[in-house]
Scaffold this motif. Sequence first.
Motif, PDB file in Angstrom:
ATOM      1  N   PHE A   1      22.112  -3.968 -99.357  1.00 16.05           N
ATOM      2  CA  PHE A   1      23.003  -3.840 -98.006  1.00 16.05           C
ATOM      3  C   PHE A   1      22.051  -3.304 -96.971  1.00 16.05           C
ATOM      4  CE2 PHE A   1      25.366  -0.755 -95.524  1.00 16.05           C
ATOM      5  CZ  PHE A   1      26.183  -1.738 -94.590  1.00 16.05           C
ATOM      6  N   ILE A   2      21.293  -2.253 -96.973  1.00 18.97           N
ATOM      7  CA  ILE A   2      20.540  -1.656 -96.094  1.00 18.97           C
ATOM      8  C   ILE A   2      19.500  -2.586 -95.441  1.00 18.97           C
ATOM      9  CG2 ILE A   2      19.028   0.251 -95.586  1.00 18.97           C
ATOM     10  CD1 ILE A   2      21.759   1.473 -95.111  1.00 18.97           C
TER      11      ILE A   2
ATOM     12  N   GLU B   1      20.778  -5.248 -93.410  1.00 16.12           N
ATOM     13  CA  GLU B   1      21.188  -4.728 -92.275  1.00 16.12           C
ATOM     14  C   GLU B   1      19.995  -4.568 -91.312  1.00 16.12           C
ATOM     15  OE1 GLU B   1      24.107  -4.797 -91.087  1.00 16.12           O
ATOM     16  OE2 GLU B   1      23.940  -3.854 -89.151  1.00 16.12           O
ATOM     17  N   ARG B   2      18.876  -3.886 -92.022  1.00 14.06           N
ATOM     18  CA  ARG B   2      17.597  -3.701 -91.088  1.00 14.06           C
ATOM     19  C   ARG B   2      17.139  -5.040 -90.701  1.00 14.06           C
ATOM     20  NH1 ARG B   2      13.158   0.372 -92.772  1.00 14.06           N
ATOM     21  NH2 ARG B   2      12.781   0.063 -90.415  1.00 14.06           N
TER      22      ARG B   2
ATOM     23  N   ARG C   1      18.449  -7.859 -89.965  1.00  9.91           N
ATOM     24  CA  ARG C   1      19.256  -8.293 -89.188  1.00  9.91           C
ATOM     25  C   ARG C   1      18.907  -7.499 -87.915  1.00  9.91           C
ATOM     26  NH1 ARG C   1      25.148  -8.864 -87.772  1.00  9.91           N
ATOM     27  NH2 ARG C   1      25.315  -6.803 -88.751  1.00  9.91           N
ATOM     28  N   ALA C   2      18.844  -6.151 -87.790  1.00 16.77           N
ATOM     29  CA  ALA C   2      18.841  -5.377 -86.878  1.00 16.77           C
ATOM     30  C   ALA C   2      17.473  -5.739 -86.053  1.00 16.77           C
ATOM     31  CB  ALA C   2      19.004  -3.743 -87.033  1.00 16.77           C
TER      32      ALA C   2
ATOM     33  N   SER D   1      26.571 -11.512 -82.517  1.00 16.14           N
ATOM     34  CA  SER D   1      25.349 -11.170 -83.389  1.00 16.14           C
ATOM     35  C   SER D   1      25.380  -9.773 -83.737  1.00 16.14           C
ATOM     36  CB  SER D   1      24.121 -11.732 -83.336  1.00 16.14           C
ATOM     37  OG  SER D   1      23.765 -11.213 -82.013  1.00 16.14           O
ATOM     38  N   SER D   2      25.812  -8.880 -82.891  1.00  6.70           N
ATOM     39  CA  SER D   2      25.754  -7.608 -82.817  1.00  6.70           C
ATOM     40  C   SER D   2      26.885  -6.964 -83.818  1.00  6.70           C
ATOM     41  CB  SER D   2      25.362  -6.838 -81.652  1.00  6.70           C
ATOM     42  OG  SER D   2      26.636  -7.052 -80.773  1.00  6.70           O
ATOM     43  N   GLN D   3      27.849  -7.728 -84.292  1.00 13.71           N
ATOM     44  CA  GLN D   3      29.029  -7.275 -84.957  1.00 13.71           C
ATOM     45  C   GLN D   3      28.538  -6.568 -86.327  1.00 13.71           C
ATOM     46  OE1 GLN D   3      32.227  -7.245 -83.877  1.00 13.71           O
ATOM     47  NE2 GLN D   3      31.311  -7.970 -82.157  1.00 13.71           N
ATOM     48  N   PRO D   4      28.969  -5.236 -86.391  1.00 17.37           N
ATOM     49  CA  PRO D   4      28.690  -4.270 -87.452  1.00 17.37           C
ATOM     50  C   PRO D   4      29.047  -5.253 -88.732  1.00 17.37           C
ATOM     51  CG  PRO D   4      30.823  -3.575 -86.316  1.00 17.37           C
ATOM     52  CD  PRO D   4      30.338  -4.679 -85.554  1.00 17.37           C
ATOM     53  N   GLN D   5      28.167  -5.071 -89.707  1.00 17.72           N
ATOM     54  CA  GLN D   5      28.808  -5.324 -91.023  1.00 17.72           C
ATOM     55  C   GLN D   5      29.044  -4.204 -91.710  1.00 17.72           C
ATOM     56  OE1 GLN D   5      25.871  -7.129 -93.462  1.00 17.72           O
ATOM     57  NE2 GLN D   5      24.491  -5.587 -93.164  1.00 17.72           N
ATOM     58  N   THR D   6      30.028  -4.538 -92.980  1.00 22.52           N
ATOM     59  CA  THR D   6      30.676  -3.220 -93.464  1.00 22.52           C
ATOM     60  C   THR D   6      30.061  -3.204 -95.150  1.00 22.52           C
ATOM     61  OG1 THR D   6      32.492  -4.585 -94.309  1.00 22.52           O
ATOM     62  CG2 THR D   6      32.813  -3.023 -92.535  1.00 22.52           C
ATOM     63  N   MET D   7      29.846  -2.264 -95.609  1.00 28.69           N
ATOM     64  CA  MET D   7      29.270  -1.989 -96.867  1.00 28.69           C
ATOM     65  C   MET D   7      30.214  -2.786 -97.972  1.00 28.69           C
ATOM     66  SD  MET D   7      26.820  -0.055 -98.428  1.00 28.69           S
ATOM     67  CE  MET D   7      26.331   0.529 -99.837  1.00 28.69           C
TER      68      MET D   7
END
Lengths: 390, 401
Positions: free
Chosen positions: A276-277, A280-281, A283-284, A307-313
């Motif tokens: 997940f991390i 996310e990284r 993408r960021a 594209s900056s929408q947060p994703q959830t765990m």
Amino acid sequence: MEFTHLRNYKGKQHLLLSPLSRLVALVALSLSLAACQSSSSSSSSSPALPSASSSSSSSPPSSSSSSSSPSSSQSSSAPSQSQSSSQSQGAPSTPSSQSGQQSSQSRAAGSQPSADSGSPAQQAGQDNRDGSSPAAQGAQQGSQSTASATGSGSTPTGTLGNSSGQASAGSQARFPGDESQPGGAGRDGSTGDLNSGKNQSSGGGLGRPSGDYSLDTLPEGVLSGKSSGEVSNGQASSGSGDGAARPSGNGAMTAQERGQVLDEQLRRGYETFDGFILSERERAQAESNAAGSAANGGAAGGGGSSSSQPQTMPESGAPASAVLASSLPPGAPSSAPSETFPAPEDIPNGRDDDVVARQLREAATSEPDAQLREALWQEYRNYTGLGEDQ
Amino acid sequence: MSAMTALTAQQAKKLLGAGLLALLLVACNSHTVKSTTYTAIIQDSQDVPEDLLLDVGVAVFDPGIDEIDKRDEETTNHEIRVAESRYAPFLLAETLQRSANWGIVRLMPNNESPMDVIINGTILQSDGEAMQIRIEVTDSRGRQWYTKVYSELISQFSYEPSQRQQADPFQVIYNKISNDLLEYRKRNLTNQQIVEIRTISELLFARRFSPDVFDAYLATNRQGNLVITSLPAETDPVLERVRDIRERDFMFIDTVQDYYATYVRQMRLPYDTWRALSYDETIELRELRASANRRFVAGAAAVLGGLAAATSGGNYATQTGGAVGVGAGAYLIKSGFDKRAEAKLHSDALQELGESLENEVAPRVFSLDDRTITLTGSVEEQYAQWKEVLADIYASEVGDI
């Protein structure tokens, strides 16, 4: 190996003598039902899984029926373990060791399909196992009934009925097991463990907390999916080990097993978290690079893009790849259909283009900026020699 | 006749003196000294072993909205302050990391993850021309290192594109903070204390996940600082698990850094444009305000002097001079009003600029906070699960079950 032979042999026996054996099994079953005072409800409750399992766990003298549970739970993960555990159980009485083997057989045949399905099905699979172990206990009474037990256990649907029915039979078979009181008491608790859900607490309430504590307190995400079956497996084995440990003094080993199971949960959690991390990284960082290039190009850009929408765990049980796929925003480049622009009239169809020309063509057709597009086409012309020809 | 002439000359001198004073007051401009010396980052000359490098966590700054002066209120945009409170600490963290005097330096999304050194800041002023930040530094023991206000006035030269390519216009502030931190560490901390600080950070993290195990290792002394009472074994399995989790916590913090990096990159261009324009407007505004004030004072003085000369003047010339002085004073006062009106225009321009930037950065701040909070929530949820598993493992190991 004995195990396999026995199963094959019984499988054949089942094929050849199935009507006869079923008849005999029914007779034996009815006899055992008659002998068992509290078994009528459980034998008729084949479709109702919870009632079947609860009947086996709530019946006070279920110690011997649970005596097969250590072997059953262990054998589900490793057959060799089941053999060794059944041997250890075989110390007080030989029939009980046979029951251990048979229970593992019935589980191997009956619970395998259900374990492959999702977590709810796995719960059922666990209950199948719960049921199958007393079923095998009942099979101690005679080789014929044993054959019928294993044979019927091989069909997933039939397992429930047989197991519950034989749970009552198991209550008969416990009488010899009751001779060894301490071990029996310990096994009681493990039965509660094996019967997942509320039955665990009932099992735990029988005399000791057993292994229910950690299962109940384990996080939902950790228990979900495939891991739940493994946790309960491990716990069942450890819980039964606890029971056995009291008289024999093997408590440290049980704690170790429990620790291993929990460590496994941690490890799995790490994997999910890492996936997940990292996604996310990635993408960021991509966004950061894009922002950097946009800033360098002088374009400020608009805030709050999709594209900056947060994703959830994700749930702990879900695979990391699924996370990556599901976490992609709707406007992500990979999923977004790119708009194409027609080529100028002087550009041929590009059938003979090489890799570079194809890339140039692709870039040009997907470039929304007209000036840049024209520049790309010009580059294409220069590369392919179109400009020189003209 | 000669006596009368002498008297008139005396009065004329007085009048002339008053007029000159008024002119001087008007002509006197406020000169601001701006230092152009660049404070570079000092790098520790000693080769510090990695295990003696302190990790630094920079908290998101306090925008300092409660501490804005009444005079600055009309020209300070709150949303921009909030945006700056996420922008400035990232630059500070970058500067500290670049100095190579520290371990990892991160802008912290929250206060949950203990770091060896924690920097909190409050923005007291930021208008493109001047910046003032109050910095408080503490360590994981809870001991306060120092609190210091850093301020910097920059010149227009700092907004030159060539300069801007190299560093932020207020980079000097961050460099000074970095140098002060290094100075403090070198003067006040022994290697043993550094090890202690690092250990306490780790134990604090461990205590967060497994309080049953790690509570006993820390205590609070009379000064309210944390001290180590005992140490877990290096091979303690729970500690090893906690270290695994801490690695992941760092990964989480690193991810948040990427969020902030994106935010800073997106914000840089509009923010710099705003600061450069704000710089001009702020200077104009300040000068106009000062000029208006001076004109009011000089005008009032000229009016008073003129009135005195006109009323006490013994001859026509003195009275005439006094009347001229009153007229000049009135003109000065009027021009003071004009200047004030002009200043108001610049103030409005500043507000407009602020609103323009606000429209640009507010969604970014919202997006940044939204993502950070969402990620933090997800991570915290996972942490809570691990915490429970660790508790189970511990209970299992000590035989509670």
